[in-house]
Design a protein around this motif. Structure first.
Motif, PDB file in Angstrom:
ATOM      1  N   LEU A  43       0.845  -1.202   0.000  1.00  0.00           N
ATOM      2  CA  LEU A  43       0.000   0.000   0.000  1.00  0.00           C
ATOM      3  C   LEU A  43       0.876   1.246   0.000  1.00  0.00           C
ATOM      4  O   LEU A  43       1.969   1.237   0.585  1.00  0.00           O
ATOM      5  CB  LEU A  43      -0.887   0.040   1.244  1.00  0.00           C
ATOM      6  CG  LEU A  43      -1.786  -1.149   1.524  1.00  0.00           C
ATOM      7  CD1 LEU A  43      -1.142  -2.091   2.518  1.00  0.00           C
ATOM      8  CD2 LEU A  43      -3.129  -0.689   2.042  1.00  0.00           C
ATOM      9  N   ALA A  44       0.365   2.316  -0.608  1.00  0.00           N
ATOM     10  CA  ALA A  44       1.096   3.586  -0.578  1.00  0.00           C
ATOM     11  C   ALA A  44       0.146   4.747  -0.790  1.00  0.00           C
ATOM     12  O   ALA A  44      -0.919   4.613  -1.407  1.00  0.00           O
ATOM     13  CB  ALA A  44       2.187   3.613  -1.648  1.00  0.00           C
ATOM     14  N   GLY A  45       0.549   5.892  -0.280  1.00  0.00           N
ATOM     15  CA  GLY A  45      -0.154   7.151  -0.452  1.00  0.00           C
ATOM     16  C   GLY A  45       0.739   8.250   0.092  1.00  0.00           C
ATOM     17  O   GLY A  45       1.802   7.985   0.663  1.00  0.00           O
ATOM     18  N   ASN A  46       0.320   9.474  -0.064  1.00  0.00           N
ATOM     19  CA  ASN A  46       1.062  10.641   0.418  1.00  0.00           C
ATOM     20  C   ASN A  46       0.257  11.352   1.499  1.00  0.00           C
ATOM     21  O   ASN A  46      -0.963  11.431   1.416  1.00  0.00           O
ATOM     22  CB  ASN A  46       1.315  11.621  -0.737  1.00  0.00           C
ATOM     23  CG  ASN A  46       2.203  11.038  -1.801  1.00  0.00           C
ATOM     24  OD1 ASN A  46       3.365  10.764  -1.566  1.00  0.00           O
ATOM     25  ND2 ASN A  46       1.646  10.835  -2.998  1.00  0.00           N
ATOM     26  N   GLY A  47       0.933  11.878   2.511  1.00  0.00           N
ATOM     27  CA  GLY A  47       0.260  12.653   3.554  1.00  0.00           C
ATOM     28  C   GLY A  47      -0.768  11.821   4.296  1.00  0.00           C
ATOM     29  O   GLY A  47      -0.466  10.746   4.811  1.00  0.00           O
ATOM     30  N   GLY A  48      -1.999  12.314   4.352  1.00  0.00           N
ATOM     31  CA  GLY A  48      -3.076  11.584   5.015  1.00  0.00           C
ATOM     32  C   GLY A  48      -3.324  10.232   4.366  1.00  0.00           C
ATOM     33  O   GLY A  48      -3.686   9.259   5.045  1.00  0.00           O
ATOM     34  N   GLY A 141     -10.413  10.131  -5.324  1.00  0.00           N
ATOM     35  CA  GLY A 141     -11.546  11.028  -5.179  1.00  0.00           C
ATOM     36  C   GLY A 141     -11.700  11.879  -6.422  1.00  0.00           C
ATOM     37  O   GLY A 141     -11.095  11.600  -7.455  1.00  0.00           O
ATOM     38  N   ARG A 142     -12.545  12.896  -6.292  1.00  0.00           N
ATOM     39  CA  ARG A 142     -12.819  13.804  -7.400  1.00  0.00           C
ATOM     40  C   ARG A 142     -13.333  13.005  -8.607  1.00  0.00           C
ATOM     41  O   ARG A 142     -14.346  12.353  -8.515  1.00  0.00           O
ATOM     42  CB  ARG A 142     -11.601  14.660  -7.703  1.00  0.00           C
ATOM     43  CG  ARG A 142     -11.227  15.558  -6.519  1.00  0.00           C
ATOM     44  CD  ARG A 142      -9.968  16.366  -6.752  1.00  0.00           C
ATOM     45  NE  ARG A 142      -9.704  17.249  -5.620  1.00  0.00           N
ATOM     46  CZ  ARG A 142      -9.146  16.859  -4.460  1.00  0.00           C
ATOM     47  NH1 ARG A 142      -8.797  15.602  -4.273  1.00  0.00           N
ATOM     48  NH2 ARG A 142      -8.958  17.725  -3.493  1.00  0.00           N
ATOM     49  N   ASP A 143     -12.577  12.999  -9.720  1.00  0.00           N
ATOM     50  CA  ASP A 143     -13.001  12.219 -10.889  1.00  0.00           C
ATOM     51  C   ASP A 143     -12.156  10.960 -11.082  1.00  0.00           C
ATOM     52  O   ASP A 143     -12.279  10.277 -12.082  1.00  0.00           O
ATOM     53  CB  ASP A 143     -12.976  13.083 -12.149  1.00  0.00           C
ATOM     54  CG  ASP A 143     -11.582  13.553 -12.529  1.00  0.00           C
ATOM     55  OD1 ASP A 143     -10.599  13.222 -11.812  1.00  0.00           O
ATOM     56  OD2 ASP A 143     -11.448  14.257 -13.548  1.00  0.00           O
ATOM     57  N   GLY A 144     -11.291  10.669 -10.120  1.00  0.00           N
ATOM     58  CA  GLY A 144     -10.439   9.480 -10.199  1.00  0.00           C
ATOM     59  C   GLY A 144      -9.092   9.736 -10.834  1.00  0.00           C
ATOM     60  O   GLY A 144      -8.174   8.941 -10.692  1.00  0.00           O
ATOM     61  N   GLY A 145      -8.989  10.827 -11.594  1.00  0.00           N
ATOM     62  CA  GLY A 145      -7.719  11.194 -12.204  1.00  0.00           C
ATOM     63  C   GLY A 145      -7.149  10.110 -13.104  1.00  0.00           C
ATOM     64  O   GLY A 145      -7.856   9.238 -13.610  1.00  0.00           O
ATOM     65  N   ALA A 146      -5.835  10.158 -13.262  1.00  0.00           N
ATOM     66  CA  ALA A 146      -5.127   9.211 -14.123  1.00  0.00           C
ATOM     67  C   ALA A 146      -5.145   7.798 -13.551  1.00  0.00           C
ATOM     68  O   ALA A 146      -4.898   6.834 -14.284  1.00  0.00           O
ATOM     69  CB  ALA A 146      -3.693   9.674 -14.341  1.00  0.00           C
ATOM     70  N   ASN A 161     -13.621  17.492  -1.531  1.00  0.00           N
ATOM     71  CA  ASN A 161     -13.015  17.876  -0.260  1.00  0.00           C
ATOM     72  C   ASN A 161     -12.042  16.792   0.189  1.00  0.00           C
ATOM     73  O   ASN A 161     -12.447  15.657   0.465  1.00  0.00           O
ATOM     74  CB  ASN A 161     -14.117  18.101   0.776  1.00  0.00           C
ATOM     75  CG  ASN A 161     -13.572  18.496   2.121  1.00  0.00           C
ATOM     76  OD1 ASN A 161     -13.031  17.660   2.841  1.00  0.00           O
ATOM     77  ND2 ASN A 161     -13.713  19.767   2.461  1.00  0.00           N
ATOM     78  N   THR A 162     -10.752  17.142   0.264  1.00  0.00           N
ATOM     79  CA  THR A 162      -9.713  16.159   0.576  1.00  0.00           C
ATOM     80  C   THR A 162      -9.978  15.425   1.882  1.00  0.00           C
ATOM     81  O   THR A 162      -9.876  14.190   1.947  1.00  0.00           O
ATOM     82  CB  THR A 162      -8.328  16.837   0.606  1.00  0.00           C
ATOM     83  OG1 THR A 162      -8.055  17.361  -0.703  1.00  0.00           O
ATOM     84  CG2 THR A 162      -7.238  15.874   1.000  1.00  0.00           C
ATOM     85  N   ALA A 163     -10.299  16.143   2.934  1.00  0.00           N
ATOM     86  CA  ALA A 163     -10.535  15.504   4.234  1.00  0.00           C
ATOM     87  C   ALA A 163     -11.691  14.509   4.153  1.00  0.00           C
ATOM     88  O   ALA A 163     -11.610  13.400   4.696  1.00  0.00           O
ATOM     89  CB  ALA A 163     -10.802  16.550   5.308  1.00  0.00           C
ATOM     90  N   SER A 164     -12.747  14.877   3.475  1.00  0.00           N
ATOM     91  CA  SER A 164     -13.906  13.983   3.353  1.00  0.00           C
ATOM     92  C   SER A 164     -13.573  12.749   2.524  1.00  0.00           C
ATOM     93  O   SER A 164     -14.016  11.643   2.842  1.00  0.00           O
ATOM     94  CB  SER A 164     -15.082  14.733   2.730  1.00  0.00           C
ATOM     95  OG  SER A 164     -15.455  15.808   3.558  1.00  0.00           O
ATOM     96  N   ILE A 165     -12.787  12.931   1.476  1.00  0.00           N
ATOM     97  CA  ILE A 165     -12.365  11.792   0.656  1.00  0.00           C
ATOM     98  C   ILE A 165     -11.541  10.829   1.513  1.00  0.00           C
ATOM     99  O   ILE A 165     -11.769   9.618   1.501  1.00  0.00           O
ATOM    100  CB  ILE A 165     -11.558  12.267  -0.573  1.00  0.00           C
ATOM    101  CG1 ILE A 165     -12.455  13.068  -1.518  1.00  0.00           C
ATOM    102  CG2 ILE A 165     -10.925  11.079  -1.298  1.00  0.00           C
ATOM    103  CD1 ILE A 165     -11.693  13.860  -2.574  1.00  0.00           C
TER     104      ILE A 165
END
Length: 184
Positions: A43-48, A141-146, A161-165
């Motif tokens: 698993l990976a992600g940035n920040g939160g 989130g949002r539109d899913g992006g790339a 909203n980033t926090a809500s996502i």
């Protein structure tokens, strides 16, 4: 303000229930099939989203609710020596990609978490995971992006909203972990 915030979250959960239950169920199946086969989860992600990756990995290697055997899950965000060395030598855009190259095997699962769906280091890691033969599961989130084009399944929270996502991502992560608990 408190009631307004809670009502906002209630609306997001209603959107998630209305739109994403089949995808979340599919994500549960991808995860449980991976673990049943003896493969591991990366698993990976940035920040939160990094915190969410670490949280989900900990629930799998430790336990969620039910007492069960430890399961193989690695958050690629926790090894500070690897993070800093790879970033220094190759750039932060390749920090997860290099770890995927080193640790991933065919039939493992890479769970990529990005609220925008466009974090370059996550996209590079997804490309690397696919090249190795990993299954790829996105939380965005949002539109899913790339990430839409790089994930076998990308669960997109329909909000900006980033926090809500992120809150929905950890809820989905907990649902994933509950599906794992039900195996044992």
């Amino acid at each position: 303000m408190v009631l307004e915030e809670l009502n906002y979250h209630k609306q997001i959960i209603e959107k998630v229930i209305a739109a994403l239950v089949p995808q979340i169920e599919q994500g549960c199946k991808i995860l449980t099939d991976t673990l049943i086969s003896g493969s591991k989860v990366l698993l990976a992600g940035n920040g939160g989203s990094a915190a969410d990756a670490q949280h989900i990995a900990a629930e799998l290697t430790g336990r969620f609710v039910k007492e069960r055997k430890a399961l193989p899950a690695i958050a690629l965000t926790v090894d500070t020596s690897a993070l800093t060395a790879i970033s220094n030598d190759y750039g932060y855009d390749r920090v997860f990609e290099r770890q995927i190259e080193a640790l991933a095997r065919p039939d493992d699962l890479f769970i990529a978490i990005s609220t925008s769906g466009n974090s370059t280091n996550i996209l590079n890691a997804l490309r690397s995971a696919r090249a190795v033969g990993c299954k790829t599961l996105g939380l965005s989130g949002r539109d899913g992006g790339a990430m839409n084009d790089l994930c076998d399944l990308n669960i997109v929270i329909p909000d900006t909203n980033t926090a809500s996502i992120q809150e929905m991502h950890i809820l989905i992560g907990h649902i994933f972990c509950k599906s794992v608990d039900q195996l044992y």
